[in-house]
Design an enzyme around this catalytic site. Sequence first.
Site, short mmCIF file in Angstrom:
data_model
loop_
_atom_site.label_atom_id
_atom_site.label_comp_id
_atom_site.label_asym_id
_atom_site.label_seq_id
_atom_site.Cartn_x
_atom_site.Cartn_y
_atom_site.Cartn_z
N HIS A 114 0.82 -1.22 0.00
CA HIS A 114 0.00 0.00 0.00
C HIS A 114 0.85 1.27 0.00
CE1 HIS A 114 0.85 0.72 4.31
NE2 HIS A 114 0.85 -0.59 4.39
N ASP A 115 0.41 2.23 -0.77
CA ASP A 115 0.97 3.58 -0.81
C ASP A 115 2.37 3.65 -1.39
OD1 ASP A 115 -1.32 4.91 0.66
OD2 ASP A 115 -0.65 3.51 2.21
N GLY A 153 5.18 -0.88 2.44
CA GLY A 153 4.32 0.28 2.32
C GLY A 153 5.08 1.60 2.31
#
Length: 269
Positions: free
Chosen positions: A123-124, A141
């Site tokens: 994520h991200d 992440g």
Amino acid sequence: MSDAVIHPTAIVGSLARLGKGVQIGPYCIVGDNVVLHDNVELISHVSIDGHTEIGAGSKIYPFASIGHRPQDLKYHGEASRLVIGERCTIRESVTVNPGTEGGGMLTKIGNDCLIMAGAHVAHDAIIGNKVVMANYVGIAGHCHVGDNVIFGGMCVVHQFTRVGAHAFIGAASMVDGDIIPYGMAVGNRASLTGLNLVGLKRRKFDREAIHRLRAAYRLIFASEGTLRERVEDAAELFKNDPLVQDVVSFIAAASDRPILMPRNGHDAD
């Protein structure tokens, strides 16, 4: 659904947006909020969900899981996004997660990337163009990876780490610090081992520019003075050199993670 070719065993959400020439193979699952641009091909057994966009001409191989819920306990169902660029190749069993509220709501992969079997983008993470991840690479992440970076197999990268453009990371490395642009790193824990001279030559960088970059590298990672002082010296001495200024700006922008340093010696070879 334009002229998409969809295998009868595939399940495609009624609200999914499919461009021209899209091919969806056997047993694929495509969610309602997915956008597949022109000529995207899902070979078979691909699962894509969430607010996910796949760029034109990308090809995804069996058992890839794209855009599903992030592996982050702080995620609580926000409508975050995943954007994958054009002409990317995503091989078997790759996993890519969308963003989270705590990281800008976006995971992004650039154009012309090759992500080999078993790799993971968390994520991200923000991944540049023409990045190559060999088998079983793990990008945690909030990482930022520049253009033209190459990861050897089974590398893992600590969350919030930055990897500068044109860097090379050797196989089985554990990267827990920022890697400068044009740098080369290897090891567990990884250390800076010089410049990615092979990559620079293959990409037709000017010979004199490479020499200046090597000189700046030796100055920045010398033993005298502080890192800040050496970076300031390099910034002034090579103020008209764009490659050196890339390195200087990258180091100056450091925040969450330390800059990866050489372990022994300071040679750029």
